[in-house]
Design an enzyme around this catalytic site. Structure first.
Site, PDB file in Angstrom:
ATOM      1  N   HIS A  58      -6.849   0.330  -1.697  1.00  0.00           N
ATOM      2  CA  HIS A  58      -8.583   1.155  -2.603  1.00  0.00           C
ATOM      3  C   HIS A  58      -8.579   1.435  -3.754  1.00  0.00           C
ATOM      4  O   HIS A  58      -7.973   1.545  -4.200  1.00  0.00           O
ATOM      5  CB  HIS A  58      -7.945   2.315  -1.013  1.00  0.00           C
ATOM      6  N   ALA A  59      -9.686   2.507  -3.575  1.00  0.00           N
ATOM      7  CA  ALA A  59     -10.117   2.383  -4.734  1.00  0.00           C
ATOM      8  C   ALA A  59     -10.338   4.102  -5.094  1.00  0.00           C
ATOM      9  O   ALA A  59     -10.171   4.475  -4.059  1.00  0.00           O
ATOM     10  CB  ALA A  59     -11.036   2.156  -5.695  1.00  0.00           C
TER      11      ALA A  59
END
Length: 148
Positions: A58-59
């Site tokens: 994820h970011a």
């Protein structure tokens, strides 16, 4: 916020933390805005991850992280949408500062590894980008809108 999201993998840095050696063992202290480059608002750790497994994927739009392998080893894949690099963490006195707007994956955990994460913000689901295609679109939209 736009400048933060325009960050690249080259804004992520490995930080050598102070290690105080004693015959009885070593100690490393972590201090906000001193050797941790932000004020820590949340701390969590990953453990009991089967050898070879992966986490992350994820970011974050705003959150910064400081990642330390307090035991064992693992790799951190950093991706800014254009460039990728892998950072191997295997020492409790080395941290990785991950800036906002970077996709990260934690890979290749050794058996018994413990990953400590210091975060600049409390948990906020709205700050996460959990799908890679959405991350690429997000980066593209931010970079295009900031050129005008």
């Amino acid at each position: 916020m736009v400048e933060e999201i325009k960050n690249s993998i080259y804004n992520c840095n490995v930080v050598h933390l102070p290690k105080i050696h004693n015959r009885a063992g070593n100690i490393t202290a972590l201090e906000n805005t001193c050797n941790v480059p932000f004020e820590v608002k949340r701390v969590y750790y990953l453990y009991d991850i089967p050898g070879g497994e992966a986490r992350g994927g994820h970011a974050h739009k705003e959150l910064q992280q400081f990642i330390i392998s307090v035991s064992g080893a693992f790799d951190v894949l950093l991706d800014d949408g254009l460039n990728k690099k892998i950072v191997h963490l295997d020492r409790p006195y080395i941290g990785l500062h991950v800036v906002p707007g970077i996709w990260r994956e934690l890979l290749n955990f050794s058996s018994g590894a413990v990953c400590l994460v210091l975060a600049s913000h409390k948990y906020n689901e709205k700050d996460y980008i959990r799908e890679y295609a959405k991350f690429l679109n997000f980066k593209k939209n931010v970079n295009c809108s900031s050129t005008f």
